[in-house]
Design a protein around this motif. Sequence first.
Motif, PDB file in Angstrom:
ATOM      1  N   VAL A   1       1.092  -0.926  -0.017  1.00 53.87           N
ATOM      2  CA  VAL A   1      -0.090  -0.204  -0.465  1.00 53.87           C
ATOM      3  C   VAL A   1       0.917   1.411   0.302  1.00 53.87           C
ATOM      4  O   VAL A   1       1.906   1.513   0.596  1.00 53.87           O
ATOM      5  CB  VAL A   1      -0.937   0.174   1.353  1.00 53.87           C
ATOM      6  CG1 VAL A   1      -2.260   1.332   0.683  1.00 53.87           C
ATOM      7  CG2 VAL A   1      -1.447  -1.182   1.573  1.00 53.87           C
ATOM      8  N   LEU A   2       0.614   2.102  -1.231  1.00 51.46           N
ATOM      9  CA  LEU A   2       1.672   3.362  -1.160  1.00 51.46           C
ATOM     10  C   LEU A   2       0.788   4.177  -0.243  1.00 51.46           C
ATOM     11  O   LEU A   2       0.067   4.260  -0.415  1.00 51.46           O
ATOM     12  CB  LEU A   2       1.677   4.169  -2.404  1.00 51.46           C
ATOM     13  CG  LEU A   2       2.154   5.447  -2.269  1.00 51.46           C
ATOM     14  CD1 LEU A   2       3.561   6.214  -2.157  1.00 51.46           C
ATOM     15  CD2 LEU A   2       2.452   5.993  -3.884  1.00 51.46           C
TER      16      LEU A   2
ATOM     17  N   ASN B   1       4.169  -0.500   3.936  1.00 52.50           N
ATOM     18  CA  ASN B   1       3.509   0.884   3.357  1.00 52.50           C
ATOM     19  C   ASN B   1       4.093   1.647   3.249  1.00 52.50           C
ATOM     20  O   ASN B   1       3.546   2.683   4.517  1.00 52.50           O
ATOM     21  CB  ASN B   1       2.336   0.948   4.256  1.00 52.50           C
ATOM     22  CG  ASN B   1       1.582   0.256   4.369  1.00 52.50           C
ATOM     23  OD1 ASN B   1       1.614  -0.785   3.554  1.00 52.50           O
ATOM     24  ND2 ASN B   1      -0.176  -0.664   5.358  1.00 52.50           N
ATOM     25  N   PRO B   2       5.210   1.881   2.214  1.00 57.76           N
ATOM     26  CA  PRO B   2       5.702   3.494   2.553  1.00 57.76           C
ATOM     27  C   PRO B   2       5.350   5.030   2.274  1.00 57.76           C
ATOM     28  O   PRO B   2       3.888   4.501   1.598  1.00 57.76           O
ATOM     29  CB  PRO B   2       6.809   2.713   0.064  1.00 57.76           C
ATOM     30  CG  PRO B   2       5.403   2.027   0.048  1.00 57.76           C
ATOM     31  CD  PRO B   2       4.882   1.184   0.967  1.00 57.76           C
TER      32      PRO B   2
ATOM     33  N   PRO C   1      11.633   5.507   8.250  1.00 57.40           N
ATOM     34  CA  PRO C   1      11.896   3.962   7.107  1.00 57.40           C
ATOM     35  C   PRO C   1      10.103   3.421   7.118  1.00 57.40           C
ATOM     36  O   PRO C   1      10.038   2.556   6.443  1.00 57.40           O
ATOM     37  CB  PRO C   1      12.005   3.214   8.380  1.00 57.40           C
ATOM     38  CG  PRO C   1      11.562   3.001   9.540  1.00 57.40           C
ATOM     39  CD  PRO C   1      12.123   4.977   9.223  1.00 57.40           C
ATOM     40  N   CYS C   2       9.389   4.658   7.698  1.00 58.08           N
ATOM     41  CA  CYS C   2       7.557   3.698   7.793  1.00 58.08           C
ATOM     42  C   CYS C   2       6.925   5.271   7.882  1.00 58.08           C
ATOM     43  O   CYS C   2       7.541   5.992   8.416  1.00 58.08           O
ATOM     44  CB  CYS C   2       7.545   3.039   9.263  1.00 58.08           C
ATOM     45  SG  CYS C   2       7.905   3.256  10.854  1.00 58.08           S
TER      46      CYS C   2
ATOM     47  N   VAL D   1       1.431  -0.806  15.240  1.00 54.88           N
ATOM     48  CA  VAL D   1       0.528  -0.605  14.112  1.00 54.88           C
ATOM     49  C   VAL D   1       0.630  -1.230  13.376  1.00 54.88           C
ATOM     50  O   VAL D   1       1.425  -1.891  12.344  1.00 54.88           O
ATOM     51  CB  VAL D   1       1.107   0.838  14.154  1.00 54.88           C
ATOM     52  CG1 VAL D   1       1.133   1.888  15.321  1.00 54.88           C
ATOM     53  CG2 VAL D   1       2.385   1.182  13.675  1.00 54.88           C
ATOM     54  N   HIS D   2      -0.449  -1.373  12.531  1.00 54.56           N
ATOM     55  CA  HIS D   2      -1.218  -1.702  10.964  1.00 54.56           C
ATOM     56  C   HIS D   2      -0.242  -1.414   9.748  1.00 54.56           C
ATOM     57  O   HIS D   2       0.005  -2.102   8.894  1.00 54.56           O
ATOM     58  CB  HIS D   2      -2.691  -0.524  10.540  1.00 54.56           C
ATOM     59  CG  HIS D   2      -2.568  -0.707   9.287  1.00 54.56           C
ATOM     60  ND1 HIS D   2      -2.964   0.539   8.790  1.00 54.56           N
ATOM     61  CD2 HIS D   2      -3.523  -1.315   8.269  1.00 54.56           C
ATOM     62  CE1 HIS D   2      -3.407   0.391   7.996  1.00 54.56           C
ATOM     63  NE2 HIS D   2      -3.335  -0.422   7.402  1.00 54.56           N
ATOM     64  N   CYS D   3       0.752   0.096   9.640  1.00 55.01           N
ATOM     65  CA  CYS D   3       1.575  -0.206   8.577  1.00 55.01           C
ATOM     66  C   CYS D   3       2.373  -0.552   8.563  1.00 55.01           C
ATOM     67  O   CYS D   3       2.836  -0.667   7.673  1.00 55.01           O
ATOM     68  CB  CYS D   3       2.029   1.974   8.307  1.00 55.01           C
ATOM     69  SG  CYS D   3       2.281   2.803   9.605  1.00 55.01           S
ATOM     70  N   GLY D   4       2.874  -1.134   9.918  1.00 52.18           N
ATOM     71  CA  GLY D   4       4.094  -1.674   9.520  1.00 52.18           C
ATOM     72  C   GLY D   4       3.579  -3.594   9.936  1.00 52.18           C
ATOM     73  O   GLY D   4       4.053  -4.480   8.956  1.00 52.18           O
TER      74      GLY D   4
END
Lengths: 113, 340
Positions: B29-30, B260-261, B271-272, B309-312
């Motif tokens: 996911v971008l 998720n960059p 990095p996130c 967290v969700h993004c990682g």
Amino acid sequence: MSEEKSLEGWTPEISDAATLAEVVDRAFDYRGDVTVVLQDGRELIGYLFNRNRDVAEPFVQMFEREGSGPSSVPYARIRAIRFTGKDTAAGNSYAAWLRGKEAAKAASSPPGA
Amino acid sequence: MSVPVSQMWTVATYVLGQRLRGNTRYPLVLMLEPLFRCNLACAGCGKIQYPGHVLRKHLSVEQCLAAVEECGAPMVSIPGGEPLMYPEIGRLVKELVARRKYVYLCTNAILLKEKLEAGLFTPSKYLSFSVHMDGLKQEHDEAVCRDGVFDQAVEGMKEALRRGFRVTTNTTLFDNASPIRMQMFFDEMMDLGVEGMMLSPGYSYSKAPDQEHFLRRQKTNELFSKMLENPKKRWKFNQSPLFLQFLMGKQDFECTPWGNPTYNLFGWQRPCYLLQEGYAPTFKELMETTRWEEYGRKSGNDKCQDCMVHCGHEPTAVNHTFTSWKGFRDTVAATVTGRL
Ligand code: SF4
Ligand code: SF4
């Protein structure tokens, strides 16, 4: 809750390369504009959003307050950095908001309520 | 789980394609942040704390599309700031949909009704409004530091649903969350007719001003276990069931920070989405020069120890589903039975 003291108004002395790297890191973390004083005396005012020391010529990147694109400045050209802009993160925590809300509630309740 | 089959298929074939090509690091996911400006000022939000001249800037649609092409992820999440304040949001979404990207437009929905009435968007299976909802009315208005926002968001969601749009919610849970009140919130969102809900624990990161109210790992496990131990069949979550199991302490996942960059005015964030440790000028440079081994729990990095967290971690869960039999079996079991 403990809130870290803001660096707003800080004008650190930069005596060697190590200190410069440290001050750049602080400026990178700072949520306000800074004034970057160059070796030739010129001053750049803006938001320092990036720094890179993992390259042959370390540099910082900033969005100048009066300007459109980001500009890059090599560390070697920096004489000083002053934390001149308002720290936009200071006092904006959830705890501060709750404290404000409680204070407003207390102020609006009739005495003895 | 409520993710449409076509979307699941796109993600599955993308992941398997990457694996077949021998890629171990690839984005899912971008996180595309066209601006930092917002019409709210939620406490604890580090995204909006910039000087005015930075808040007034935004990426051009062309810059956004170049980032999307460069990254290649099948899904694009547009957080912010408030993306509905982005002057070209209609054109940006249209271009992304034309490229068959699954778009999650993450909004506080204050402007949603107005923008829908202005005809800015067309319903599509590729477009979902992901509305920021941090709980029932009282909790939400408190989290966003303004009374009345919950009602405005509900009004916007109703309008979007009425017009045939996909609507999901995204909720960040803080340490004061009540499992029972959250269950009531799930009921209320399902009553509204949303397609699914997304949950993530709040987490303190170096630049977020509020370090006290974010959840720690053990507390996260306790809260999510209580909240989700007997999930109602009607609760639909628009995210990987394995990620929810991870939040409950039933799965152990490492972080996949490149999953998720994040791209914004400053470049590709290292990095996130949470930590801002610097920016790379290109996606290629982000992938090749970030010291990934310094992040995630196993790295020993203090900043990552309590992070769930969700993004990682959701990218890890999704990869687990499509690249291991156990992951696939657990996902199917949770999807079919509704149990987590
Ligand atoms: S709505 Fe989102 S971007 Fe805006 S202040 Fe709140 S958390 Fe930050
Ligand atoms: S664990 Fe991953 S997502 Fe969390 S702070 Fe570390 S790198 Fe970022």
